[in-house]
Write a protein that holds these residues in place. Structure first.
Motif: not given
Length: 394
Positions: A309-314, A359-367, A204-210
């Motif tokens: 872990l996916d999140c809006k840029e702002d 392999g298995p791939f999952e996405t979680i919205q982190c807003d 996930g991007s920097p700051g997403v909470g990984k």
């Protein structure tokens, strides 16, 4: 032939160009996909010559030059192997004539180079001088290194143990030591399909909470949490690390660290955890490039799980700026944050495509809040463990 062409090195260069695209036949016959070229083999031999410790007992520069031309005749005759049914004597005859022709092509434009190529080729083939013996040993050593690399790349599905017989050709001190290290490395390659080991990439991007989510989950479910960013920063702080300045500069400029270095650090951390009986791993902030993913699959473990872990840029920018107030990290500043986000947006699409195929791939919205994200994150990882347990029981 026109004198202008005879006076030019271009005809010679045009002929040897094919060596860049001529695959080494031994690897082709053994089913290696995308095998090295003849020139690739000679080039790395020359590099190995450069890496030999300096000595007054032999001419290192001569070894380098000999390595660069010893197979040059294959530009004319191709790469002949024992499988072709050609005797050693006949192979030498053909190759020697090919080198004679190449020296004729070069003789007018550069007679000294033409003579040197012929002399170096003959010296290598006679294998009597100390330099020739070194280069012949290096020829064998480079093949051993390449064989192990192909086995790793094929996840040991490709068996090239027959090339181990080349070890008997190596007797010099330094090359013998390197050959022993290579054998130890080959024997230490673990199974990359181990059912006991569970690896979850958390990207996930920097700051997403990984880091926050992985630390919490590791404590709850007994995983080893490996933050690749933290590993790199720890290595950069080590007083004796030769990589310190390079790592700090790369982090500051948001340049992806080479796969070899990153995977070596991760592997050391994993091995230490395995010695404590831990087999489940959360690796956060990795892979950042397809090259890192491929290298991990080759050297450490083949089949892995991924959670994005996916999140809006702002939102992530706000989190990063807030973190910067107290973190003291060299990459927590507006310029580095911008570069880091741009690098992630540039590289992540290809990484996602690669990992979805592995392999298995999952996405979680982190807003939402960290607690809400953690609930989803934990559910995903528990489902992974359940699937692994179920498959192990079948």
């Amino acid at each position: 032939m026109e004198s202008s062409m005879m006076d030019s090195v271009l005809p010679f260069l045009h002929i040897i160009e094919c060596l860049k695209n001529l695959p080494r036949s031994g690897w082709v016959l053994r089913g290696v996909q995308g095998p090295e070229s003849v020139s690739g083999h000679m080039w790395r031999m020359a590099i190995i010559c450069m890496l030999l410790p300096k000595s007054d007992s032999f001419d290192q520069n001569k070894c380098i030059r000999m390595a660069l031309i010893h197979d040059i005749g294959e530009a004319i005759i191709g790469d002949i192997t024992p499988h072709d049914g050609v005797s050693k004597e006949e192979k030498y005859r053909r190759e020697s004539l090919a080198v004679d022709y190449l020296t004729c092509v070069l003789k007018t434009s550069n007679p000294s180079a033409a003579a040197e190529i012929k002399d170096l080729f003959e010296e290598f083939e006679e294998n009597k001088t100390l330099e020739a013996k070194f280069v012949n040993e290096i020829d064998a050593f480079e093949c051993l290194v390449q064989a192990e690399e192909y086995e790793q790349r094929a996840h040991k599905d490709l068996q090239l143990g027959e090339f181990l017989s080349l070890e008997s050709y190596i007797s010099s001190k330094d090359l013998s030591r390197w050959t022993k290290l290579l054998a130890d490395e080959r024997n230490a390659i673990p199974s990359k399909k181990s059912g006991e080991t569970v690896i979850v990439f958390v990207i996930g991007s920097p700051g997403v909470g990984k880091g926050t989510q992985c630390s919490r989950l590791a404590a709850d479910l007994g995983f080893e949490h490996i933050s690749v960013g933290d590993l790199l920063r720890e290595e950069a702080k080590h007083p004796s690390s030769v990589y310190a300045e390079f790592i700090n500069k790369s982090i500051k400029e948001s340049v992806t660290i080479p796969a070899q270095l990153t995977c070596d650090l991760v592997k050391l951390k994993m091995n230490a955890a395995k010695e404590r009986g831990i087999q489940h791993f959360l690796i956060d902030g990795f892979p950042r490039s397809v090259d890192q993913a491929v290298k991990f699959e080759e050297k450490i473990h083949e089949s892995n799980f991924t959670i994005l872990l996916d999140c809006k840029e702002d939102v992530v920018v706000g989190r990063l700026l807030e973190r910067a107030k107290a973190s003291g990290r060299i990459d927590d500043n507006t310029d580095s944050i911008t570069k880091s986000l741009r690098a992630f947006q540039r590289d992540n699409p290809a990484v996602k495509v690669h990992l979805r195929g592995r392999g298995p791939f999952e996405t979680i919205q982190c807003d939402s809040s960290p607690d809400q994200v953690y609930t989803l994150f934990k559910q995903k990882v528990e489902a992974i463990l359940s699937d692994v347990k179920r498959l192990a029981g079948n």
